[in-house]
Design a protein around this motif. Sequence first.
Motif, PDB file in Angstrom:
ATOM      1  N   ASP A   1       0.727  -1.200  -0.022  1.00 48.70           N
ATOM      2  CA  ASP A   1      -0.029  -0.048   0.026  1.00 48.70           C
ATOM      3  C   ASP A   1       0.868   1.471   0.165  1.00 48.70           C
ATOM      4  OD1 ASP A   1      -2.332  -1.551  -0.097  1.00 48.70           O
ATOM      5  OD2 ASP A   1      -2.526  -1.439   1.802  1.00 48.70           O
ATOM      6  N   ASP A   2       2.246   1.218   0.887  1.00 52.34           N
ATOM      7  CA  ASP A   2       2.833   2.431   0.654  1.00 52.34           C
ATOM      8  C   ASP A   2       3.261   2.766  -0.561  1.00 52.34           C
ATOM      9  OD1 ASP A   2       4.228   1.701   4.032  1.00 52.34           O
ATOM     10  OD2 ASP A   2       2.598   2.605   3.499  1.00 52.34           O
TER      11      ASP A   2
ATOM     12  N   THR B   1       7.289  14.045   2.549  1.00 51.31           N
ATOM     13  CA  THR B   1       5.975  13.671   2.383  1.00 51.31           C
ATOM     14  C   THR B   1       5.029  13.855   3.227  1.00 51.31           C
ATOM     15  OG1 THR B   1       6.566  11.383   2.909  1.00 51.31           O
ATOM     16  CG2 THR B   1       7.255  12.082   0.601  1.00 51.31           C
TER      17      THR B   1
ATOM     18  N   ARG C   1       1.025   7.371  -6.644  1.00 49.48           N
ATOM     19  CA  ARG C   1      -0.087   8.509  -6.731  1.00 49.48           C
ATOM     20  C   ARG C   1       0.486   9.679  -6.401  1.00 49.48           C
ATOM     21  NH1 ARG C   1      -3.532   4.450  -4.533  1.00 49.48           N
ATOM     22  NH2 ARG C   1      -3.109   4.964  -2.476  1.00 49.48           N
ATOM     23  N   ARG C   2       1.435   9.760  -5.417  1.00 45.77           N
ATOM     24  CA  ARG C   2       1.883  11.130  -5.003  1.00 45.77           C
ATOM     25  C   ARG C   2       2.931  11.472  -6.226  1.00 45.77           C
ATOM     26  NH1 ARG C   2       3.912   9.664  -0.428  1.00 45.77           N
ATOM     27  NH2 ARG C   2       2.076  10.334   0.487  1.00 45.77           N
TER      28      ARG C   2
ATOM     29  N   THR D   1       1.542  11.694   5.228  1.00 45.53           N
ATOM     30  CA  THR D   1       0.906  10.472   5.128  1.00 45.53           C
ATOM     31  C   THR D   1      -0.658  10.628   4.537  1.00 45.53           C
ATOM     32  OG1 THR D   1      -0.073  11.056   7.367  1.00 45.53           O
ATOM     33  CG2 THR D   1       2.215  10.057   7.304  1.00 45.53           C
ATOM     34  N   ASN D   2      -0.917  11.613   4.287  1.00 38.80           N
ATOM     35  CA  ASN D   2      -2.289  11.913   3.267  1.00 38.80           C
ATOM     36  C   ASN D   2      -2.300  11.569   1.887  1.00 38.80           C
ATOM     37  OD1 ASN D   2      -4.806  12.465   2.499  1.00 38.80           O
ATOM     38  ND2 ASN D   2      -5.010  14.386   3.394  1.00 38.80           N
ATOM     39  N   PRO D   3      -2.350  10.557   1.174  1.00 39.55           N
ATOM     40  CA  PRO D   3      -2.256  10.313  -0.208  1.00 39.55           C
ATOM     41  C   PRO D   3      -2.905  11.379  -1.188  1.00 39.55           C
ATOM     42  CG  PRO D   3      -3.674   8.863   0.487  1.00 39.55           C
ATOM     43  CD  PRO D   3      -3.296   9.559   1.855  1.00 39.55           C
ATOM     44  N   ASP D   4      -3.924  12.184  -0.479  1.00 38.19           N
ATOM     45  CA  ASP D   4      -4.792  12.950  -1.312  1.00 38.19           C
ATOM     46  C   ASP D   4      -4.198  14.556  -1.045  1.00 38.19           C
ATOM     47  OD1 ASP D   4      -7.827  10.859  -0.501  1.00 38.19           O
ATOM     48  OD2 ASP D   4      -6.446  10.997  -2.392  1.00 38.19           O
TER      49      ASP D   4
ATOM     50  N   ALA E   1       2.155   1.822  -3.607  1.00 37.18           N
ATOM     51  CA  ALA E   1       0.993   2.477  -4.251  1.00 37.18           C
ATOM     52  C   ALA E   1       0.628   4.218  -4.105  1.00 37.18           C
ATOM     53  CB  ALA E   1      -0.400   1.886  -4.221  1.00 37.18           C
ATOM     54  N   THR E   2       0.572   4.324  -2.495  1.00 35.11           N
ATOM     55  CA  THR E   2       0.646   5.595  -2.425  1.00 35.11           C
ATOM     56  C   THR E   2       1.581   6.395  -3.018  1.00 35.11           C
ATOM     57  OG1 THR E   2      -0.657   5.137  -0.201  1.00 35.11           O
ATOM     58  CG2 THR E   2       0.491   7.305  -0.171  1.00 35.11           C
ATOM     59  N   ALA E   3       2.746   6.115  -2.938  1.00 37.00           N
ATOM     60  CA  ALA E   3       3.912   6.634  -3.436  1.00 37.00           C
ATOM     61  C   ALA E   3       3.799   7.002  -4.798  1.00 37.00           C
ATOM     62  CB  ALA E   3       5.271   5.994  -3.107  1.00 37.00           C
TER      63      ALA E   3
END
Length: 420
Positions: A3-4, A42, A10-11, A44-47, A6-8
């Motif tokens: 998940d980390d 960075t 998107r960022r 912790t909020n992907p949005d 995937a979040t990266a």
Amino acid sequence: MNDDFATAMRRAVRSTRALNLAEATRVIQDALAGRPASDARTSTNPDITPPPPVQRSTPFPVDPDAEIIQPLAKPEAEEPAERIGDAATSRRVRKSLGETVRILREGRLASGVFGLLHGAGLPGTAKQVPEPILPDGAQFLARSFTCPAGSRSYRLYIPASAPDRPRGLVVMLHGCKQDPEDFAAGTGMNAVAETHGLVIAYPSQSGASNASSCWNWFRPADQMRDEGEPSIIAGITMEIMSEFGLDRDRVFVAGLSAGGAMAAVMAETYPDLYSAAGIHSGVAYGSANDVVSAFSAMRGDGGLASGPKRLANRQWLRTIVFQGSADRTVHPFNADRIVAAATPTGVGWAVRKESGRSAGGRTYARTIVADTAGRPAVEYWLVYGAGHAWSGGHSAGSYTDPNGPDASSQMVRFFLDGLE
């Protein structure tokens, strides 16, 4: 999939859209190396909204010779061009996040998307070209244009052979990491213009609008009439038309790579302004609306992206296309799509195929779609063994292939066909 990670990813995509390439580079490198994201760098909020763009940031650091597609198999390299219409086949544009991550892990995003969007994946940078030696009476002027969408500088070549009443105008759109002087030297278009009495405009993309001076062909706001970069390029065109008293029949647009993709945008959004288009190693209009769909289109995997719609009653522009069969930045499938979109519908169109060899030794297939009078509406030159470079260009400029057929001369011949 982690998940980390995937979040990266998107960022990184959000940072790229904001033109903050330094941040996108760092995020992708940390993710691929398995390093945890730093709280200082960075969220912790992907949005969360990415940091503001950094102008003139460094392009993505990749091996400039890295390939993103396999070249055509050798047995096929001597075959004629694919039949017209195959490119109309619909394909998915958007990748799943899992597929995007796989592509990232293989390193292809760096050499692919950034190659045409931000200049990486291309061999080097624009050459520092000295001011050209001009024929007596010719001019190579430095100008600028401003409209509500923004400002751009441009160079204008006025031939000695027709300084007051030129035969026509060609608007030339350079590729990534190029500028007007480099593009003029590499294509040799000024010399061709002198022969035919044409004025040539070379709009310059600004580093503030794209870190590697690429035209933003993939952004929805830059694919629309009367908005963004199309309105600026159209404004430059109309300014010159008014100055020299030129009508649409004598006005043309052409480009290479990102410039070729933008030439396709101009042909679609301003068909009342241009009478023909030349697209070299470009991408069809509507192929992308963001980084991921741009990557998919460049690899040859994409169909039409959801975005600006084609005009319902648009005029058909005569179009000439050049494409290298071994292009590792823009897959030749894109040329098929451009040809399919440019081919008029209805009966009465004849398709003719020819083959030949250039003076430099490159073989090519030439596909011609002509009307009942024999006047070509579309020409497609597939140059075997050529990569991502202007065919028949000069080594004085960047991204050129001197061994191929002369794209500049052939485009001008096509543009002027039928004019008095």
